[in-house]
Motif scaffolding. Sequence first.
Motif, PDB file in Angstrom:
ATOM      1  N   VAL A  80     169.635  20.581   8.250  1.00 51.29           N
ATOM      2  CA  VAL A  80     168.336  20.199   7.701  1.00 51.29           C
ATOM      3  C   VAL A  80     168.588  19.261   6.519  1.00 51.29           C
ATOM      4  O   VAL A  80     169.340  19.596   5.615  1.00 51.29           O
ATOM      5  N   ARG A  82     168.597  17.486   3.079  1.00 53.77           N
ATOM      6  CA  ARG A  82     168.393  18.063   1.743  1.00 53.77           C
ATOM      7  C   ARG A  82     166.992  17.752   1.208  1.00 53.77           C
ATOM      8  O   ARG A  82     166.348  18.602   0.596  1.00 53.77           O
ATOM      9  N   ARG A  85     164.541  20.182   2.767  1.00 51.68           N
ATOM     10  CA  ARG A  85     164.740  21.526   2.217  1.00 51.68           C
ATOM     11  C   ARG A  85     164.207  21.608   0.780  1.00 51.68           C
ATOM     12  O   ARG A  85     163.486  22.534   0.422  1.00 51.68           O
ATOM     13  N   ASP A  86     164.542  20.605  -0.043  1.00 50.14           N
ATOM     14  CA  ASP A  86     164.095  20.584  -1.441  1.00 50.14           C
ATOM     15  C   ASP A  86     162.585  20.412  -1.547  1.00 50.14           C
ATOM     16  O   ASP A  86     161.941  21.027  -2.400  1.00 50.14           O
ATOM     17  N   ARG A  89     161.045  23.742  -0.764  1.00 49.36           N
ATOM     18  CA  ARG A  89     161.306  24.679  -1.869  1.00 49.36           C
ATOM     19  C   ARG A  89     160.360  24.384  -3.035  1.00 49.36           C
ATOM     20  O   ARG A  89     159.854  25.306  -3.686  1.00 49.36           O
ATOM     21  N   LEU A  95     163.463  27.588   3.366  1.00 53.80           N
ATOM     22  CA  LEU A  95     163.706  27.245   4.766  1.00 53.80           C
ATOM     23  C   LEU A  95     165.102  27.682   5.181  1.00 53.80           C
ATOM     24  O   LEU A  95     166.071  27.449   4.459  1.00 53.80           O
ATOM     25  N   ASP A  96     165.179  28.301   6.345  1.00 54.59           N
ATOM     26  CA  ASP A  96     166.458  28.689   6.926  1.00 54.59           C
ATOM     27  C   ASP A  96     166.514  28.097   8.327  1.00 54.59           C
ATOM     28  O   ASP A  96     165.771  28.519   9.215  1.00 54.59           O
TER      29      ASP A  96
END
Length: 124
Positions: A80, A82, A85-86, A89, A95-96
């Motif tokens: 994924v 970055r 993901r960031d 967040r 997120l996994d």
Amino acid sequence: MDVTPLIPADRQVIDGYGDGQFCVRGTWLPGPLIVFPDRTLAWEVAGFAALTVESFAPITGADPPVEILLLGAGPRNQLVPRALRDGLRARGVVLDGMDTGAACRTYNVLLAEGRRVAAALLPA
């Protein structure tokens, strides 16, 4: 171990997947899908490479908020980006990413634990 007896009957359990579709609570639906404990939505995305933070709007705006988001990336896990993901967040969503089969199984386990989980699933 079959965890489905531990899950309340009104929850969205993922019973199976394959051939571009998912079985949720006994009903086969064409993917991609977003599965929450209380509802399942068609997910309008073109594929893993096309995912953006905005692709996850149904999740980032969910009420109650999602604690853990499982991303089923297809037949095999993909890294994924970055920024994605960031970005999630920053909106309060962890997120996994994993392959779709693992995401389906993990979702059911977390659902049985009573976690605020959602699964964003691309067909395997």
